[in-house]
Design a protein around this motif. Structure first.
Motif, short mmCIF file in Angstrom:
data_model
loop_
_atom_site.label_atom_id
_atom_site.label_comp_id
_atom_site.label_asym_id
_atom_site.label_seq_id
_atom_site.Cartn_x
_atom_site.Cartn_y
_atom_site.Cartn_z
N UNK A 472 27.19 58.70 51.10
CA UNK A 472 26.29 59.76 50.61
C UNK A 472 26.53 60.02 49.13
N UNK A 473 27.78 59.97 48.72
CA UNK A 473 28.09 60.13 47.30
C UNK A 473 27.39 59.04 46.48
N UNK A 474 27.54 57.81 46.93
CA UNK A 474 26.98 56.70 46.18
C UNK A 474 25.45 56.82 46.12
N UNK A 475 24.88 57.21 47.24
CA UNK A 475 23.43 57.36 47.30
C UNK A 475 22.97 58.44 46.32
N UNK A 476 23.65 59.57 46.33
CA UNK A 476 23.17 60.67 45.49
C UNK A 476 23.56 60.48 44.02
N UNK A 477 24.71 59.85 43.75
CA UNK A 477 25.07 59.62 42.34
C UNK A 477 24.22 58.49 41.74
N UNK A 478 23.81 57.54 42.55
CA UNK A 478 22.86 56.50 42.16
C UNK A 478 23.18 55.77 40.87
N UNK A 479 24.30 55.06 40.79
CA UNK A 479 24.69 54.41 39.53
C UNK A 479 23.65 53.38 39.05
N UNK A 480 22.88 52.79 39.97
CA UNK A 480 21.88 51.79 39.57
C UNK A 480 20.76 52.43 38.75
#
Ligand SMILES: [Zn+2]
Length: 573
Positions: A472-480
């Motif tokens: 969920x962190x990766x999804x919401x932080x969205x580095x791409x």
């Protein structure tokens, strides 16, 4: 550093165990052993095969082999399957070992000296054609109640009536079919468990932290009906531990062996002696008695046993009778974790009927981690649970492939494409990272508490939630997305997400040791237990090289699931 002795109920030798057996003792015991080692405790984890008794003799005869050879071969098969499932025993012993012979005879001698053994003359059926006494269940005949012609000497399977062998009409040997039977008198030794009743009750009453499943079964056997009964501990068989009083002969008991239920639990102790005499492990040179004798160093050992509910009476009453009755300072169990049954697709797993998935078959179709995760996260702790192929497919695909596997794959591939195969530098963790770290620290402590309490389903749920939090962190932080506007910020997000991989590896290793190792090695580390999320998520430094691991978990598609469901629907070939 605590010292933890862990034993799993020992599987019977005659054949390969099914997944219901595996999840009912060995697998949860392994989870706990791996966890305690990871936390830095000194662990001795033991299991063995239970090799004596008539079923082993008959299975050997069916295979056309001497029983000792048959047991040696089946031990090797079970040992290999245990390693295949990554069961991390410090020693996988055998109840037929010389160490167990000596100890079983020793205990019998001590119990006799304490007046806890009595001789009983019994009438038993002898088969002239087989040249042996027949246990009740190896006599077949016609049921006097319902007329079923394959009733056993202990019970009619058809109408469930309890029988004596002498009740049967036209009795015959189940081994040879011979009707040349006669009733002969024979003498047996009985352990006076009834004399131990008050002592056992006081001991069980003191175990206020035990699961109710464990204590309720123990109390039922202690008090139901006429209460705890004395039990025969000898048999007229060839295969087993010869009846002796210590190293002395036992007059009148020549040619008899101890009954398997008496010697099998003593193998827990003998197995430690086997471990030492095999010279295995860094602690073995210090001796096995420091694990088992409270006068020789075991006073600070915590001893935890794992077993299915059918084994609870032996471990709460019979084996403690042996230990307490010896009058010697042997270690008693501190905690018994018992399990209900895992059922299979609308019915029961059955060894005799070959129903369900067996350990060898499971490893033929999928690596151990898939099974370990599903079985442990559905372990039958509070009630019986059921394995279905639909549930297995759904949970494996979601938890292992979509959540954990996808997270690892996504962030390592993203980093490789934007920053190369090293941990990127630049930027710093902001409020979003601080919130994640705080959440993970809370969850880490909760996960540890469940593992310490051996609340396995709760532990699995918390671990899953820890994986989800990273996703969920990766999804919401969205580095791409961030990368296009703010590559420095994207570097910090990526660095944190990469740091989650070794964090997950350490926490996941007790459940899925192979995948944990793959994850850790991809990041150039070994799976280690984190002190805190805060320190763990800053462990990989900028510039550290990593590799993109192979796909951790493949999804199970519908066609494959249907194939397996069909393949395992019938009887094992
Ligand atoms: Zn019947």
């Amino acid at each position: 550093m605590a010292r933890i002795l862990i034993t799993s109920a020992i599987p019977y030798i005659n054949g390969i165990k099914h997944l219901g057996n595996l999840v009912g003792s060995q697998l949860p015991a392994d989870l706990f052993a791996r966890y305690k080692r990871a936390r830095g405790d000194e662990v001795l984890f033991l299991c063995a095969t239970d090799e004596h008794g008539t079923p082993a003799e008959l299975a050997a005869a069916k295979a056309g082999k001497p029983v000792a050879d048959y047991c040696a071969e089946m031990w090797a098969v079970q040992d290999a399957l245990g390693r295949g499932f990554r069961l991390s025993f410090d020693h996988f012993g055998r109840s037929s070992s010389p160490q167990n012979h000596r100890l079983t005879q020793h205990f019998a001698g001590r119990l006799a000296e304490a007046g806890l053994i009595r001789e009983v003359a019994e009438k038993q059926v002898y088969s002239n054609a087989d040249g042996r006494f027949l246990p009740d269940r190896y006599i077949e005949g016609t049921c006097p109640n319902c007329g079923y012609d394959k009733a056993r000497g202990d019970q009619c399977e058809n109408c469930t009536k309890q029988l004596d062998p002498t009740d049967l009409i036209n009795p015959r040997s189940a081994i040879s079919g011979s009707t040349d039977l006669e009733v002969r008198e024979t003498k047996h030794l009985y352990l006076r468990q009834s004399a131990m009743r008050d002592q056992l009750r006081a001991w069980i009453d003191s175990k206020t932290d035990w699961p109710i499943l464990t204590t309720s079964i123990a109390r039922k056997w202690l008090d139901d009906g006429d209460g705890l009964q004395d039990r025969g501990i000898t048999r007229d068989l060839d295969w087993g531990i010869p009846v002796k009083k210590g190293d002395q002969d036992w007059p009148g008991m020549e040619g008899k062996v101890f009954y398997v239920w008496f010697d099998a639990p003593i193998e827990y102790i003998a197995c430690a002696a086997e471990w030492v005499e095999a010279g295995k492990g860094p602690g073995s040179e210090k001796g096995w008695e420091r694990w088992w004798r409270t006068d020789k160093g075991a006073e600070d050992v915590r001893y935890v046993q794992f077993m299915g509910k059918d084994n609870v009476p032996f471990h709460t009453l019979s084996f403690p009778s042996t230990i307490l009755g010896s009058g010697e300072p042997w270690k008693l169990v501190d905690y018994i974790k018992s399990f209900n049954y895992l059922n299979y697709d609308g019915g029961q797993f059955s060894t005799s009927q070959g129903r369900g998935v067996f350990m060898d078959q499971a490893l033929e179709i999928l690596p151990a981690d898939y099974w370990r995760w599903w079985l442990l996260s559905h372990v039958p702790e509070t009630s019986d649970t059921e394995f279905t192929w639909e549930a297995f497919q759904q949970d494996v695909n979601k938890d292992l492939a979509d959540v954990l596997g996808n997270f690892v794959s996504r962030i390592t591939k993203f980093c490789r494409s934007k920053f190369g195969e090293t941990v990127p530098e630049g930027g710093s963790y902001g409020p979003q990272e601080a919130a994640l770290i705080a959440d993970l620290d809370t969850r880490l402590r909760r996960y540890e508490a469940h593992m310490d309490a051996i609340e396995i389903r709760k532990a699995a749920a918390e671990l899953r939630a820890i994986w989800v939090a990273g996703n969920e962190y990766l999804q919401s932080a969205g580095p791409w997305t961030v990368f296009k506007e703010d590559p420095v910020r994207a570097a910090a997000i990526t660095r944190l997400a990469l740091n989650l991989i070794p964090f997950y590896a350490g926490l996941s290793a007790p459940f899925i040791p192979d995948a944990a190792r793959t994850m850790a090695e991809a990041m150039g580390t070994n799976p280690t237990w984190p002190d805190s999320a805060e320190t763990a998520l800053a462990a990989l430094k900028p510039g550290q090289a990593f590799t993109v691991p192979e796909v951790l978990f493949a999804k199970i598609d519908d066609a494959t699931r249907e194939d397996w469901a069909a393949r395992f629907a019938g009887v094992r070939g």
